[in-house]
Design a protein around this motif. Structure first.
Motif, PDB file in Angstrom:
ATOM      1  N   TYR A 132       0.843  -1.202   0.000  1.00 13.11           N
ATOM      2  CA  TYR A 132       0.000   0.000   0.000  1.00 13.11           C
ATOM      3  C   TYR A 132       0.873   1.245   0.000  1.00 13.11           C
ATOM      4  N   LEU A 133       1.891   1.260   0.852  1.00  8.01           N
ATOM      5  CA  LEU A 133       2.778   2.422   0.933  1.00  8.01           C
ATOM      6  C   LEU A 133       3.643   2.558  -0.315  1.00  8.01           C
ATOM      7  N   ILE A 134       4.025   1.438  -0.916  1.00  5.67           N
ATOM      8  CA  ILE A 134       4.814   1.517  -2.149  1.00  5.67           C
ATOM      9  C   ILE A 134       3.987   2.119  -3.268  1.00  5.67           C
ATOM     10  N   PHE A 135       2.781   1.610  -3.472  1.00  2.04           N
ATOM     11  CA  PHE A 135       1.923   2.123  -4.541  1.00  2.04           C
ATOM     12  C   PHE A 135       1.499   3.567  -4.276  1.00  2.04           C
TER      13      PHE A 135
ATOM     14  N   VAL B   5       8.846  19.268   0.455  1.00  3.28           N
ATOM     15  CA  VAL B   5       8.405  18.068   1.182  1.00  3.28           C
ATOM     16  C   VAL B   5       7.469  17.235   0.312  1.00  3.28           C
ATOM     17  N   ALA B   6       6.626  17.886  -0.480  1.00  4.06           N
ATOM     18  CA  ALA B   6       5.720  17.159  -1.377  1.00  4.06           C
ATOM     19  C   ALA B   6       6.498  16.332  -2.390  1.00  4.06           C
ATOM     20  N   VAL B   7       7.718  16.769  -2.701  1.00  6.55           N
ATOM     21  CA  VAL B   7       8.564  16.030  -3.644  1.00  6.55           C
ATOM     22  C   VAL B   7       9.337  14.919  -2.937  1.00  6.55           C
ATOM     23  N   THR B   8       9.894  15.213  -1.770  1.00  6.52           N
ATOM     24  CA  THR B   8      10.826  14.278  -1.130  1.00  6.52           C
ATOM     25  C   THR B   8      10.160  13.257  -0.214  1.00  6.52           C
ATOM     26  N   LEU B   9       9.044  13.625   0.425  1.00  2.56           N
ATOM     27  CA  LEU B   9       8.408  12.695   1.367  1.00  2.56           C
ATOM     28  C   LEU B   9       7.938  11.407   0.680  1.00  2.56           C
ATOM     29  N   PRO B  10       7.272  11.477  -0.469  1.00  2.12           N
ATOM     30  CA  PRO B  10       6.870  10.216  -1.115  1.00  2.12           C
ATOM     31  C   PRO B  10       8.052   9.309  -1.439  1.00  2.12           C
ATOM     32  N   LEU B  11       9.147   9.900  -1.899  1.00  2.06           N
ATOM     33  CA  LEU B  11      10.321   9.089  -2.221  1.00  2.06           C
ATOM     34  C   LEU B  11      10.887   8.442  -0.965  1.00  2.06           C
ATOM     35  N   ALA B  12      10.951   9.191   0.139  1.00  2.86           N
ATOM     36  CA  ALA B  12      11.472   8.634   1.388  1.00  2.86           C
ATOM     37  C   ALA B  12      10.599   7.475   1.879  1.00  2.86           C
ATOM     38  N   VAL B  13       9.286   7.633   1.781  1.00  2.00           N
ATOM     39  CA  VAL B  13       8.372   6.555   2.191  1.00  2.00           C
ATOM     40  C   VAL B  13       8.571   5.335   1.295  1.00  2.00           C
TER      41      VAL B  13
ATOM     42  N   LEU C 205      11.303   4.447  -0.326  1.00  2.39           N
ATOM     43  CA  LEU C 205      12.579   3.814  -0.006  1.00  2.39           C
ATOM     44  C   LEU C 205      12.494   2.990   1.276  1.00  2.39           C
ATOM     45  N   MET C 206      11.887   3.543   2.313  1.00  2.53           N
ATOM     46  CA  MET C 206      11.800   2.833   3.585  1.00  2.53           C
ATOM     47  C   MET C 206      10.922   1.593   3.481  1.00  2.53           C
ATOM     48  N   THR C 207       9.868   1.674   2.688  1.00  2.03           N
ATOM     49  CA  THR C 207       8.998   0.513   2.548  1.00  2.03           C
ATOM     50  C   THR C 207       9.679  -0.583   1.741  1.00  2.03           C
ATOM     51  N   VAL C 208      10.367  -0.206   0.666  1.00  2.92           N
ATOM     52  CA  VAL C 208      11.126  -1.188  -0.103  1.00  2.92           C
ATOM     53  C   VAL C 208      12.183  -1.837   0.786  1.00  2.92           C
ATOM     54  N   TRP C 209      12.839  -1.043   1.597  1.00  2.00           N
ATOM     55  CA  TRP C 209      13.831  -1.585   2.533  1.00  2.00           C
ATOM     56  C   TRP C 209      13.187  -2.588   3.493  1.00  2.00           C
ATOM     57  N   ALA C 210      11.999  -2.240   4.012  1.00  2.00           N
ATOM     58  CA  ALA C 210      11.348  -3.084   5.018  1.00  2.00           C
ATOM     59  C   ALA C 210      10.854  -4.409   4.455  1.00  2.00           C
ATOM     60  N   ILE C 211      10.285  -4.388   3.239  1.00  2.61           N
ATOM     61  CA  ILE C 211       9.666  -5.624   2.746  1.00  2.61           C
ATOM     62  C   ILE C 211      10.453  -6.330   1.649  1.00  2.61           C
ATOM     63  N   HIS C 212      11.479  -5.657   1.089  1.00  3.37           N
ATOM     64  CA  HIS C 212      12.260  -6.279   0.023  1.00  3.37           C
ATOM     65  C   HIS C 212      13.716  -6.530   0.416  1.00  3.37           C
ATOM     66  N   VAL C 213      14.330  -5.608   1.144  1.00  6.05           N
ATOM     67  CA  VAL C 213      15.760  -5.726   1.430  1.00  6.05           C
ATOM     68  C   VAL C 213      16.016  -6.499   2.716  1.00  6.05           C
ATOM     69  N   ARG C 214      15.372  -6.083   3.803  1.00  2.00           N
ATOM     70  CA  ARG C 214      15.620  -6.745   5.090  1.00  2.00           C
ATOM     71  C   ARG C 214      15.319  -8.242   5.063  1.00  2.00           C
ATOM     72  N   PRO C 215      14.195  -8.676   4.456  1.00  2.00           N
ATOM     73  CA  PRO C 215      13.930 -10.119   4.448  1.00  2.00           C
ATOM     74  C   PRO C 215      14.987 -10.946   3.720  1.00  2.00           C
ATOM     75  N   HIS C 216      15.716 -10.338   2.773  1.00  2.00           N
ATOM     76  CA  HIS C 216      16.767 -11.061   2.066  1.00  2.00           C
ATOM     77  C   HIS C 216      18.038 -11.194   2.906  1.00  2.00           C
TER      78      HIS C 216
END
Length: 386
Positions: free
Chosen positions: A275-278, A308-316, A318-329
């Motif tokens: 949800y956060l990625i999309f 902030v409107a530009v950078t906040l979505p990108l930060a979210v 990145l953190m979500t990809v890290w949480a569900i794609h990078v850490r589990p590997h």
């Protein structure tokens, strides 16, 4: 309507699923455009909350159909017709997005959502009749989906002061239905098929962000606005989207789904986390378009707010990809730390004179770090482990 084999070879997305995705993304585009308008009008909090709610309905309807189709897709006439009904519901939902943002009018969007979800409930009743081994699971899905739709419709008749609390309750109920239903028995979803469906939708939403930003920049050029800030915005926006694509697809999602095939909690975390990625990918286009408005002086939004409107979505993202794609590997410590640090750098970029470019460069550096670690570290491509 028996369940499909979860080990079926060469299982790919169907043309009907792709048509469903393309129609759903129309609602995504409407939500992104409405968020852009809200930011330009200075309605930061209310705009973000409405975007979160509208995007929830879009994502939830998409996700539930995706998992259903992975388990049950006979491709017969009744199935096709019910999917076409869901597509019709997605278009009705898209037509109601503007009203939901402008005056909080949820009638049209609720109607579209109800059409989408009711058609899915009918499909679950078909499963209950034709798959005795999973009859209990299917009936729980049908009952849960139907009850939630009754709740959404009932919310329309509540006073405005009570609607927010009702919406929160219904969202919790919606996301609880699959957990409750699957506790009675797993549906036979296909890991490769699910991974491909999520990857394709990520691409489509990223493409929508590119389209929204490109339209805003083109509009500025059409008015003969050729300032350096606009060129920096365009360059930074491209770097951001390229980095989002690179980092998301740096990990094969199907391997995570295969290893967690019997781990309900991890599977739900992966599925729900998207949800956060999309949403962040969709919001990125809105943020870039809003900043283009600032550059061309079509808005009085403060520079930091636009940044902030530009950078906040990108930060979210990145953190979500890290949480569900990078850490589990369970990759190296360098890689585990790099993405959170990169997300912080992206957020700080909102304070710079060229937030899109600085954020894009930060994301590009992050891509380089992740790629180098992948290719040279333990398990990297250079070691032959992949």
């Amino acid at each position: 309507m028996p369940g499909r084999d979860p080990g079926e070879p060469h299982r790919t997305a169907t043309s009907l699923e792709l048509l469903f995705d393309l129609c759903v993304v129309i609602a995504v585009a409407q939500a992104s455009a409405s968020l852009n308008t809200a930011v330009i009008d200075g309605q930061y909090v209310s705009g973000l909350l409405r975007f979160a709610l509208v995007f929830f309905t879009i994502w939830w309807a998409w996700m539930n159909f995706t998992w259903f189709a992975s388990a049950y897709d006979p491709d017969d006439i009744p199935y096709r017709l019910l999917v076409l009904v869901q597509i019709t519901g997605s278009l009705i939902l898209a037509a109601g997005v503007h009203r939901a943002f402008e005056g909080g009018d949820l009638r049209v969007i609720t109607l579209g959502y109800a059409v989408l979800r009711t058609a899915l409930a009918v499909l679950w009743l078909r499963v209950a009749r034709s798959d005795p081994g999973r009859r209990r699971t299917a009936l729980r899905f049908a009952a849960g989906v139907t009850s939630c739709q009754a709740g959404w419709i009932g919310t329309l008749f509540l006073p405005e002061s009570a609607q927010l609390a009702a919406i929160i309750v219904l969202i919790v109920a919606e996301i609880s239905v699959p957990v409750w239903a699957q506790s009675a028995g797993m549906t036979p979803w296909h890991p490769h098929h699910i991974a491909e469906r999520y990857e394709l939708f990520t691409l489509i939403v990223l493409g929508e962000s590119v389209a929204a930003a490109a339209a805003a920049v083109r509009s500025a050029f059409d008015r003969n606005h050729h300032s350096g800030a606009l060129y920096l915005l365009a360059a930074g926006g491209l770097l951001m989207v390229f980095a989002m694509w690179w980092l998301y697809f740096a990990r094969p999602a199907y391997t995570l789904l295969t290893t967690t095939h019997h781990g309900h909690r991890k599977r739900f975390t992966w599925a729900y986390g998207h949800y956060l990625i999309f949403a962040s990918a969709g919001a990125e286009g809105a943020g870039l378009a809003a900043y283009a408005g600032l550059v061309t002086r079509r808005t009085d939004v403060p520079p930091v707010a636009a940044g902030v409107a530009v950078t906040l979505p990108l930060a979210v993202f990145l953190m979500t990809v890290w949480a569900i794609h990078v850490r589990p590997h369970r990759r190296s410590g360098t890689e585990q730390l790099a993405i959170p640090v990169g997300a912080v750098a992206v957020l700080v970029a909102a304070l710079s004179p060229a937030p899109a470019l600085v954020a894009g460069l930060s994301a590009a550096v992050l891509v380089v770090v992740v790629t180098v670690v992948d290719r040279t570290g333990p398990g990297g491509r250079d070691t032959g482990a992949r």
